[in-house]
Design a protein around this motif. Structure first.
Motif, PDB file in Angstrom:
ATOM      1  N   TRP A 234       4.221   5.672  -5.387  1.00  0.00           N
ATOM      2  CA  TRP A 234       4.330   5.765  -6.847  1.00  0.00           C
ATOM      3  C   TRP A 234       3.291   6.725  -7.412  1.00  0.00           C
ATOM      4  O   TRP A 234       3.573   7.473  -8.356  1.00  0.00           O
ATOM      5  CB  TRP A 234       4.190   4.392  -7.502  1.00  0.00           C
ATOM      6  N   LEU A 235       2.084   6.722  -6.850  1.00  0.00           N
ATOM      7  CA  LEU A 235       1.058   7.652  -7.326  1.00  0.00           C
ATOM      8  C   LEU A 235       1.465   9.107  -7.065  1.00  0.00           C
ATOM      9  O   LEU A 235       1.266   9.979  -7.921  1.00  0.00           O
ATOM     10  CB  LEU A 235      -0.284   7.344  -6.669  1.00  0.00           C
ATOM     11  N   VAL A 236       2.047   9.364  -5.901  1.00  0.00           N
ATOM     12  CA  VAL A 236       2.526  10.713  -5.596  1.00  0.00           C
ATOM     13  C   VAL A 236       3.657  11.095  -6.555  1.00  0.00           C
ATOM     14  O   VAL A 236       3.690  12.213  -7.083  1.00  0.00           O
ATOM     15  CB  VAL A 236       2.984  10.823  -4.122  1.00  0.00           C
ATOM     16  N   PHE A 237       4.568  10.171  -6.817  1.00  0.00           N
ATOM     17  CA  PHE A 237       5.672  10.434  -7.744  1.00  0.00           C
ATOM     18  C   PHE A 237       5.148  10.772  -9.136  1.00  0.00           C
ATOM     19  O   PHE A 237       5.618  11.736  -9.762  1.00  0.00           O
ATOM     20  CB  PHE A 237       6.600   9.223  -7.810  1.00  0.00           C
TER      21      PHE A 237
ATOM     22  N   PRO B 223       5.677  -9.232   0.838  1.00  0.00           N
ATOM     23  CA  PRO B 223       6.873  -8.447   1.189  1.00  0.00           C
ATOM     24  C   PRO B 223       7.842  -8.283   0.012  1.00  0.00           C
ATOM     25  O   PRO B 223       8.469  -7.237  -0.130  1.00  0.00           O
ATOM     26  CB  PRO B 223       7.522  -9.242   2.320  1.00  0.00           C
ATOM     27  N   ILE B 224       7.934  -9.299  -0.845  1.00  0.00           N
ATOM     28  CA  ILE B 224       8.805  -9.179  -2.018  1.00  0.00           C
ATOM     29  C   ILE B 224       8.289  -8.088  -2.952  1.00  0.00           C
ATOM     30  O   ILE B 224       9.058  -7.249  -3.427  1.00  0.00           O
ATOM     31  CB  ILE B 224       8.908 -10.531  -2.758  1.00  0.00           C
ATOM     32  N   ALA B 225       6.984  -8.082  -3.204  1.00  0.00           N
ATOM     33  CA  ALA B 225       6.396  -7.068  -4.077  1.00  0.00           C
ATOM     34  C   ALA B 225       6.533  -5.675  -3.466  1.00  0.00           C
ATOM     35  O   ALA B 225       6.873  -4.710  -4.160  1.00  0.00           O
ATOM     36  CB  ALA B 225       4.926  -7.396  -4.338  1.00  0.00           C
ATOM     37  N   GLY B 226       6.278  -5.558  -2.164  1.00  0.00           N
ATOM     38  CA  GLY B 226       6.407  -4.273  -1.492  1.00  0.00           C
ATOM     39  C   GLY B 226       7.839  -3.769  -1.490  1.00  0.00           C
ATOM     40  O   GLY B 226       8.095  -2.583  -1.707  1.00  0.00           O
ATOM     41  N   LEU B 227       8.781  -4.676  -1.273  1.00  0.00           N
ATOM     42  CA  LEU B 227      10.190  -4.293  -1.305  1.00  0.00           C
ATOM     43  C   LEU B 227      10.584  -3.821  -2.697  1.00  0.00           C
ATOM     44  O   LEU B 227      11.284  -2.810  -2.843  1.00  0.00           O
ATOM     45  CB  LEU B 227      11.076  -5.468  -0.869  1.00  0.00           C
ATOM     46  N   SER B 228      10.113  -4.509  -3.709  1.00  0.00           N
ATOM     47  CA  SER B 228      10.431  -4.120  -5.085  1.00  0.00           C
ATOM     48  C   SER B 228       9.881  -2.738  -5.409  1.00  0.00           C
ATOM     49  O   SER B 228      10.604  -1.883  -5.943  1.00  0.00           O
ATOM     50  CB  SER B 228       9.869  -5.147  -6.067  1.00  0.00           C
ATOM     51  N   LEU B 229       8.609  -2.524  -5.107  1.00  0.00           N
ATOM     52  CA  LEU B 229       7.990  -1.220  -5.393  1.00  0.00           C
ATOM     53  C   LEU B 229       8.723  -0.080  -4.696  1.00  0.00           C
ATOM     54  O   LEU B 229       9.074   0.930  -5.313  1.00  0.00           O
ATOM     55  CB  LEU B 229       6.528  -1.217  -4.921  1.00  0.00           C
ATOM     56  N   ASN B 230       8.954  -0.242  -3.419  1.00  0.00           N
ATOM     57  CA  ASN B 230       9.533   0.832  -2.622  1.00  0.00           C
ATOM     58  C   ASN B 230      11.019   1.040  -2.892  1.00  0.00           C
ATOM     59  O   ASN B 230      11.485   2.178  -2.942  1.00  0.00           O
ATOM     60  CB  ASN B 230       9.293   0.573  -1.135  1.00  0.00           C
ATOM     61  N   ALA B 231      11.764  -0.040  -3.068  1.00  0.00           N
ATOM     62  CA  ALA B 231      13.203   0.100  -3.297  1.00  0.00           C
ATOM     63  C   ALA B 231      13.483   0.758  -4.645  1.00  0.00           C
ATOM     64  O   ALA B 231      14.372   1.625  -4.744  1.00  0.00           O
ATOM     65  CB  ALA B 231      13.887  -1.263  -3.221  1.00  0.00           C
TER      66      ALA B 231
ATOM     67  N   VAL C  25       0.845  -1.206   0.000  1.00  0.00           N
ATOM     68  CA  VAL C  25       0.000   0.000   0.000  1.00  0.00           C
ATOM     69  C   VAL C  25       0.876   1.252   0.000  1.00  0.00           C
ATOM     70  O   VAL C  25       0.623   2.203  -0.750  1.00  0.00           O
ATOM     71  CB  VAL C  25      -0.964  -0.016   1.209  1.00  0.00           C
ATOM     72  N   ALA C  26       1.927   1.244   0.808  1.00  0.00           N
ATOM     73  CA  ALA C  26       2.841   2.388   0.843  1.00  0.00           C
ATOM     74  C   ALA C  26       3.521   2.576  -0.506  1.00  0.00           C
ATOM     75  O   ALA C  26       3.673   3.709  -0.980  1.00  0.00           O
ATOM     76  CB  ALA C  26       3.885   2.195   1.939  1.00  0.00           C
TER      77      ALA C  26
ATOM     78  N   PHE D 160       8.860   8.195   2.605  1.00  0.00           N
ATOM     79  CA  PHE D 160       7.721   7.280   2.684  1.00  0.00           C
ATOM     80  C   PHE D 160       8.051   5.949   2.006  1.00  0.00           C
ATOM     81  O   PHE D 160       7.689   4.879   2.502  1.00  0.00           O
ATOM     82  CB  PHE D 160       6.491   7.935   2.042  1.00  0.00           C
ATOM     83  N   ALA D 161       8.775   6.014   0.882  1.00  0.00           N
ATOM     84  CA  ALA D 161       9.207   4.787   0.209  1.00  0.00           C
ATOM     85  C   ALA D 161      10.198   4.023   1.084  1.00  0.00           C
ATOM     86  O   ALA D 161      10.180   2.787   1.129  1.00  0.00           O
ATOM     87  CB  ALA D 161       9.830   5.115  -1.142  1.00  0.00           C
TER      88      ALA D 161
END
Length: 107
Positions: free
Chosen positions: A30-33, A83-91, A24-25, A61-62
């Motif tokens: 990404w939407l803010v970016f 967690p893998i998907a979240g780590l990928s998005l945020n990293a 979610v974060a 936030f990322a």
């Protein structure tokens, strides 16, 4: 419908709550970016300094999303896909912001 005897079943595993928070974060960051990039592009790169401030907070936030993903990896008996998907998005977003920051410092 009959279950197959050789089918692989995971009993007791659930979705990782920190992994869900991380995704979610990541999506929100990404939407803010994207919104900041579109706004800055519409002004031909002459956006106000508040866009940079919002970008810095979005970068942090990322980083928080990366932290939640790391906590998701520490859990036991959970599915690790979230967690893998979240780590990928945020990293990836954190690295994009970091490169933009370094590029801005070089100018």
């Amino acid at each position: 419908m009959k279950k197959e005897k050789n089918a692989l079943h995971f009993q007791g595993r659930t979705a990782s709550k920190p992994g869900i928070v991380s995704i979610v974060a990541g999506v929100l960051a990404w939407l803010v970016f994207i919104a900041l990039a579109v706004y800055s592009a519409s002004l031909s790169g002459a956006a106000e300094s508040i866009v940079g401030v919002i970008g810095m907070f979005d970068m942090l936030f990322a980083l928080v999303g990366v932290s939640f993903a790391a906590h998701g990896f520490k859990e036991r008996d959970v599915f690790y896909g979230l967690p893998i998907a979240g780590l990928s998005l945020n990293a990836v977003l954190f690295l994009v912001y970091f490169v933009l920051y370094l590029t801005g410092m070089a100018i």
